[in-house]
Design a protein around this motif. Sequence first.
Motif, PDB file in Angstrom:
ATOM      1  N   SER A 177     -28.479 -15.271  -2.250  1.00 25.63           N
ATOM      2  CA  SER A 177     -27.818 -16.477  -2.754  1.00 25.63           C
ATOM      3  C   SER A 177     -27.075 -17.143  -1.611  1.00 25.63           C
ATOM      4  O   SER A 177     -26.526 -16.474  -0.740  1.00 25.63           O
ATOM      5  N   ALA A 212     -27.594 -11.139  -3.840  1.00 26.66           N
ATOM      6  CA  ALA A 212     -27.361 -11.156  -5.283  1.00 26.66           C
ATOM      7  C   ALA A 212     -28.046  -9.971  -5.954  1.00 26.66           C
ATOM      8  O   ALA A 212     -27.577  -9.480  -6.982  1.00 26.66           O
ATOM      9  N   LYS A 217     -25.612 -24.249  -5.198  1.00 27.13           N
ATOM     10  CA  LYS A 217     -25.894 -22.840  -4.992  1.00 27.13           C
ATOM     11  C   LYS A 217     -27.370 -22.617  -5.260  1.00 27.13           C
ATOM     12  O   LYS A 217     -27.929 -23.147  -6.217  1.00 27.13           O
ATOM     13  N   TYR A 218     -27.988 -21.834  -4.389  1.00 30.31           N
ATOM     14  CA  TYR A 218     -29.424 -21.608  -4.460  1.00 30.31           C
ATOM     15  C   TYR A 218     -29.667 -20.113  -4.304  1.00 30.31           C
ATOM     16  O   TYR A 218     -29.067 -19.475  -3.435  1.00 30.31           O
ATOM     17  N   SER A 219     -30.498 -19.554  -5.122  1.00 32.70           N
ATOM     18  CA  SER A 219     -30.842 -18.135  -5.016  1.00 32.70           C
ATOM     19  C   SER A 219     -32.322 -18.021  -4.691  1.00 32.70           C
ATOM     20  O   SER A 219     -33.161 -18.555  -5.418  1.00 32.70           O
ATOM     21  N   THR A 255     -29.527 -21.069  -9.609  1.00 32.51           N
ATOM     22  CA  THR A 255     -28.317 -21.707 -10.129  1.00 32.51           C
ATOM     23  C   THR A 255     -27.793 -22.778  -9.184  1.00 32.51           C
ATOM     24  O   THR A 255     -28.229 -22.865  -8.050  1.00 32.51           O
TER      25      THR A 255
END
Length: 142
Positions: free
Chosen positions: A67, A82, A116-118, A140
């Motif tokens: 993440s 994450a 936010k990027y996972s 997300t």
Amino acid sequence: MKQAIITALFAVFAVLTANAQHSDGEPYEIWPRFPGGDKALLDFVDRNMCYPKSAKENGIEGRVIVSFYVETDGRHTNLSIAKSVDSRLDKEALRIIKKMSKWEPGQFGGKIVRMKYSQPIEFRCNDSTNDSIMVLSPITHD
């Protein structure tokens, strides 16, 4: 085999990242993206990923999820694991994300925003044509 897997992953990505739209048809949310798009991201990972030898020798595989935030200027910050598989795979997943250039920032409601990027990264040690597969699916945003 490699092309079939990549094609399937792109299809999943397209479904998972469908942009929400305003009633007038304009995109409401646009996810950050790697410069050049999904194919460029997969090519970058393919060229730069090094499966840790000791993990491969011990048959350690799985999906690491990294993440991070994509800032309004495209920098990726606050990297964290994450979902962990093994410390060696986690370290390699972080290394490859850190090595990436700035991303195209995301938008929300027509404005460039920090998101936010996972990013899941799949490590498979039994695939002789490709040691790692990157599954593209943002999770997300903030």
